[in-house]
Scaffold this motif. Structure first.
Motif, short mmCIF file in Angstrom:
data_model
loop_
_atom_site.label_atom_id
_atom_site.label_comp_id
_atom_site.label_asym_id
_atom_site.label_seq_id
_atom_site.Cartn_x
_atom_site.Cartn_y
_atom_site.Cartn_z
N LYS A 302 3.37 7.74 1.40
CA LYS A 302 3.03 6.35 1.69
C LYS A 302 4.20 5.41 1.36
N ARG A 303 4.91 5.74 0.28
CA ARG A 303 6.11 4.96 -0.01
C ARG A 303 7.07 5.03 1.16
N ASP A 304 7.28 6.26 1.68
CA ASP A 304 8.23 6.45 2.78
C ASP A 304 7.79 5.67 4.02
N VAL A 305 6.50 5.66 4.26
CA VAL A 305 5.98 4.92 5.42
C VAL A 305 6.27 3.43 5.25
N LEU A 306 6.00 2.92 4.05
CA LEU A 306 6.23 1.49 3.82
C LEU A 306 7.72 1.15 3.92
N SER A 377 -3.98 2.06 4.12
CA SER A 377 -3.72 3.32 4.83
C SER A 377 -2.33 3.27 5.45
N GLU A 378 -1.85 4.40 5.92
CA GLU A 378 -0.50 4.43 6.51
C GLU A 378 -0.41 3.49 7.71
N ASP A 379 -1.44 3.51 8.55
CA ASP A 379 -1.43 2.59 9.70
C ASP A 379 -1.41 1.13 9.24
N GLU A 380 -2.20 0.87 8.21
CA GLU A 380 -2.25 -0.51 7.70
C GLU A 380 -0.91 -0.91 7.09
N LEU A 381 -0.25 0.04 6.43
CA LEU A 381 1.06 -0.28 5.83
C LEU A 381 2.01 -0.78 6.93
N VAL A 382 2.05 -0.07 8.04
CA VAL A 382 2.95 -0.43 9.14
C VAL A 382 2.53 -1.76 9.75
#
Lengths: 395, 395
Positions: A302-306, A377-382
């Motif tokens: 999740k860090r990487d996604v953000l 969530s990952e989608d929400e992070l993006v």
């Protein structure tokens, strides 16, 4: 009737500060919460905690529902001590005091050791809720800046030397989050950790080591301050809030027996029997190392996604750190007032915590904001970063 | 390292008192516990609480396991307010503050309103744990004796007049348990309740009304002090510990908004989400009035069993009250030192709480002991009294 005339001397000045939790405004529905230092909903072990409660009550009946009596309350101490041993701390049972989350631990420490004229040294920035707690006890703070290697101990030393030379009061306590710092995500180097301990001994102050995130590493962190502490002056505070679930309110202080005795005096003998026994029943049925591995892997992703989203969408004037553990990314948006911008962000559908809450009023810096990759969530992070980028670009 | 030099000014004197919980010695196995102010094990709703947790987690998932988020936390306030309405208190939502048991409520009140030089008025005898909490804040107490009609308000008035005439500091707060008093079991008459309120207005002090037992009546009690209070100076403290289960740690303060705001400031915004939401889920699935009826009937019967056993077995030199509710019977054993006798009683297999713990050191009376009819079974009540009678007769 006027409450004023009844307020105690120390509660009066405290009530002049901002009310507790002012960093947490009411969020619009469906707002993406890059603000919340909450665990990922999918990583909260709902079913296993439910199973633990079922087994607890089936096996122990009414015992965990009285003031005292559940054998699992002692078991919880053993389980936590076992975990702390893996972090390099070899404690006697009586050196561990279970508290109602890390916040009760910090509050008890302030209550027992901080007078209204005591000086508390804090990192700048630092955890806003700890600041709020200390401000209930004193208005005398010294702040030491953080860089990418954590607390700048050479500046701490300089301050101590200066105050000592001028015969000014030295801090009674240093509050530090050496590992995956909240809000900056930085970790103190091994050399600086040793330096902190050396200074604490030399200038005779206590160290409150807040280790809320230490178990959530993506790269193995340095030894805890407590494990380097030969003179029993580090009070190590931890919690299962990030590792299991904050709603259970299980935290602790690991410190010399004299210290835990004094803290327990004011905590009194009343525990949270049902929550503590439920947590013990949960821990006995899982493999904690396996769970920690799962959490580390998930939060690293999740860090990487953000981080990727920040790189892709944020304007060039904005910069950030890449933390090696924990929940948070500290973002610097030069020339912007992030407190002022929050309303626009909330309108756009994304929440963050303005940087100002992590500073003492005297140090307040407007250009920072804290993002959390833990809850959304990952989608929400993006999506959240895209919304935030629009707000920043418009300003 | 010596902890002394780090202790805050107010924690130093507090640490000179007896350690917390010294009234509760380690009990031998199989000892009959006439000492424990615990609910009857068979009346703790283990299965229903288990069902409540199951439903809570099934319906809400991770919500009650975060810091905030469970809608049942607000629901619990509504449920408690509804109950308080039946006790004659019609509160706004913001006039109720949920705490971690009544003890946190008392501690918060002391923290916000008591200075080290504040005078606290207490009943003599009074609840030992409240005394212990207040002694963490001040050493200035005035005690007012209790008779079979509760706090002797004419003596309270006399004391206030005297101190006022001599320009001595007046109490800032009166701590009273007007209904089914702990330890004496007595209930304050309606006339004295009105007198307390009148005096509080006239001499401008706060009243902490501890109502831990008010719901457990065998004869309907007088109106609460809070329901008589026109000037918003009564802080009404209650709990679900005796009505549901103490291990859940659900208590409250009902008071004017200014007061609950100030108390919440120091409690901070952190609740016990899992325990509170579980309790709300439990309360929504039961008929509380029916449960209270069951509890009242059961405890009345246990009171009768204990009283009959006392009449049958205790020597004539020993006397006691007959409480109309609550958990406790206060026994007077002339010329005996009940603290001294406790070891013999424990050896014989029965535990009580020596009276001395319920008095300020200056008032200490050796001849009393507190018996509880709540925890031991009916057979144990009878057996326990027989064992106690032997010890008393031998002395």
């Amino acid at each position: 009737m006027n409450i004023e005339s009844f307020l105690s001397k120390h509660s009066k000045p405290a009530l002049q500060n901002d009310p507790p939790g002012s960093w947490m405004p009411q969020l619009p529905e469906k707002c993406i919460r890059l603000s919340s230092g909450y665990p990922d909903p999918s990583l909260v072990p709902v079913e296993q905690l439910n199973k633990a409660v079922n087994r607890l009550l089936e096996e122990e009946g009414d015992l965990p529902l009285h003031y005292l009596g559940s054998p699992r309350i002692d078991q919880l101490k053993t389980q936590i001590n076992h975990r702390l041993k893996e972090r390099g701390m070899d404690l006697e049972e009586e050196e561990l005091l279970i508290t109602s989350g890390a916040c009760q631990a910090i509050d008890l420490i302030a209550r027992v050791f901080i007078d209204e004229d005591s000086v508390v040294a804090v990192e700048s920035p630092t955890y806003m809720e700890a600041l709020e707690i200390f401000q209930n006890y004193t208005n005398h703070f010294i702040s030491i800046p953080i860089d990418e290697q954590g607390l700048q101990t050479e500046k701490l030393e300089k301050m101590l030397e200066d105050r000592s030379a001028k015969d000014m009061p030295l801090p009674r306590l240093l509050y530090t989050i050496p590992t995956f710092h909240n809000p900056t995500g930085t970790t103190m180097t091994a050399a600086r950790r040793k330096h902190v301990i050396k200074l604490a001994e030399e200038y005779n102050f206590l160290v409150l080591e807040d280790d809320a995130y230490g178990d959530l590493y993506f790269e193995k962190p340095e030894a805890t301050l407590k494990s380097l502490d030969q003179s029993n002056r580090v009070l190590h505070v931890g919690s299962l809030s990030k590792v299991v679930a904050p709603g259970m309110r299980i935290g602790w202080v690991a410190a010399g027996k004299e210290f835990t005795d004094a803290l327990n005096w004011f905590k009194k003998d009343l525990d949270q029997p049902f929550a503590q026994a439920s947590m013990a029943a949960y821990l006995e049925q899982i493999d904690l190392n396996e769970r920690l591995y799962t959490l580390r892997t998930a939060y690293q992703q999740k860090r990487d996604v953000l981080i990727s989203a920040l790189e892709e969408h944020l304007p060039d004037s904005v910069s950030w750190n890449v933390p090696k553990g924990g929940y948070f990314i500290w973002v610097k948006a030069d020339d912007l007032d992030t407190a002022h911008l929050l309303d626009q962000a909330l309108d756009a559908g994304v929440a963050y915590v303005p940087g100002k809450y992590f500073f003492l009023p005297s140090d307040e810096k407007a250009a920072y904001l804290r993002l959390s990759f833990s809850y959304a969530s990952e989608d929400e992070l993006v999506e959240g970063v895209k919304l935030l980028a629009n707000v920043l670009k418009r300003s």
